[in-house]
Design a protein around this motif. Structure first.
Motif, PDB file in Angstrom:
ATOM      1  N   VAL A  28      78.242   6.767  56.824  1.00 13.21           N
ATOM      2  CA  VAL A  28      79.131   7.886  55.611  1.00 13.21           C
ATOM      3  C   VAL A  28      80.310   8.236  56.751  1.00 13.21           C
ATOM      4  O   VAL A  28      79.597   8.880  57.773  1.00 13.21           O
ATOM      5  CB  VAL A  28      78.389   8.268  54.955  1.00 13.21           C
ATOM      6  CG1 VAL A  28      77.444   7.879  53.567  1.00 13.21           C
ATOM      7  CG2 VAL A  28      77.722   9.045  55.166  1.00 13.21           C
ATOM      8  N   VAL A  69      83.039  11.743  51.717  1.00 14.17           N
ATOM      9  CA  VAL A  69      82.611  11.481  51.930  1.00 14.17           C
ATOM     10  C   VAL A  69      84.106   9.976  51.152  1.00 14.17           C
ATOM     11  O   VAL A  69      84.415  10.304  50.224  1.00 14.17           O
ATOM     12  CB  VAL A  69      82.029   9.984  50.724  1.00 14.17           C
ATOM     13  CG1 VAL A  69      81.361   8.841  51.338  1.00 14.17           C
ATOM     14  CG2 VAL A  69      80.409  10.916  51.218  1.00 14.17           C
ATOM     15  N   THR A  72      81.593   4.044  53.123  1.00 15.02           N
ATOM     16  CA  THR A  72      80.443   4.156  53.735  1.00 15.02           C
ATOM     17  C   THR A  72      79.861   2.769  54.081  1.00 15.02           C
ATOM     18  O   THR A  72      81.053   1.963  53.570  1.00 15.02           O
ATOM     19  CB  THR A  72      79.093   4.027  51.563  1.00 15.02           C
ATOM     20  OG1 THR A  72      79.951   2.705  51.408  1.00 15.02           O
ATOM     21  CG2 THR A  72      80.151   5.447  50.854  1.00 15.02           C
ATOM     22  N   ALA A  76      73.847   1.861  51.807  1.00 14.07           N
ATOM     23  CA  ALA A  76      74.538   3.354  51.525  1.00 14.07           C
ATOM     24  C   ALA A  76      74.507   3.888  49.980  1.00 14.07           C
ATOM     25  O   ALA A  76      74.980   2.457  49.533  1.00 14.07           O
ATOM     26  CB  ALA A  76      75.890   3.915  51.834  1.00 14.07           C
ATOM     27  N   GLU A 130      74.100   8.186  56.705  1.00 16.70           N
ATOM     28  CA  GLU A 130      73.502   8.644  54.978  1.00 16.70           C
ATOM     29  C   GLU A 130      72.613  10.132  54.280  1.00 16.70           C
ATOM     30  O   GLU A 130      72.557  10.947  53.963  1.00 16.70           O
ATOM     31  CB  GLU A 130      73.139   7.391  54.580  1.00 16.70           C
ATOM     32  CG  GLU A 130      73.478   8.326  52.653  1.00 16.70           C
ATOM     33  CD  GLU A 130      72.520   6.357  51.845  1.00 16.70           C
ATOM     34  OE1 GLU A 130      73.625   7.226  50.612  1.00 16.70           O
ATOM     35  OE2 GLU A 130      72.611   6.064  52.551  1.00 16.70           O
TER      36      GLU A 130
END
Length: 182
Positions: A28, A69, A72, A76, A130
């Protein structure tokens, strides 16, 4: 992107460095929200080392942090906009220690912000696995989330002592972890 880098003993510079990119399906990209300054960061700044961990300048420090975040990897479960506290110790998941549930003693452990290991969080963005990101509730501030790492060490210590029926102990040092144990 901007990064606060240690460039020598007692010397910090804000520099432009390349933007990190996702490399794995479970990675991420995080926008840093808050970063704590650990005692190890102070030693890196003042002395250029912690024990045998000697800085090869420049280095971006910082391992106590929270973030949002931004992007990703394809596998994820986290999503852009998720707010997270971050576990700075990156385990390989494949060595004998990891396979037996002792990721903290991973034989290939990389620690965020440590010399020669993984980039630190005193910057705008960082890429992390992640599995190292823990969603935080909206009621928690980013500053509170950045304290999760040192607080978790204090909690682990207290749980460790309780399992051994320890009735007294000395706390040497009144930094964040020592105060957490107190």
């Amino acid at each position: 992107m901007k990064s606060a880098q240690l460039i020598g003993i007692r010397s910090i510079a804000i520099r432009d460095i390349p933007m990190p990119h996702l490399t794995g399906d479970h990675d991420v990209l995080l926008r840093i929200a808050a970063v704590g300054i650990c005692g190890s960061d102070v030693h890196y700044y003042a002395h250029g080392c912690v024990g045998d961990q000697i800085i090869d300048y420049p280095i971006t420090p910082g391992h106590e942090f929270s973030a949002t975040v931004v992007q990703t990897g394809t596998a994820a479960a986290l999503r852009p906009g998720d707010r997270v506290a971050v576990e700075p110790a990156i385990s390989c998941g494949e060595c004998d220690q990891c396979r037996t549930g002792r990721e903290n003693t991973c034989r290939n452990l990389l620690f965020t912000g440590a010399p020669g290991q993984a980039p630190g969080a005193a910057c705008e963005f960082v890429v992390m696995p992640e599995k190292n990101c823990i969603k935080i509730p909206d009621s928690m501030t980013f500053a509170q989330a950045a304290l999760a790492e040192p607080l978790s060490i204090a909690i682990y210590t207290l749980n460790y002592l309780d399992r051994r029926s320890v009735h007294s102990a000395a706390v040497l040092g009144a930094g964040p972890i020592g105060l957490g144990v107190l």
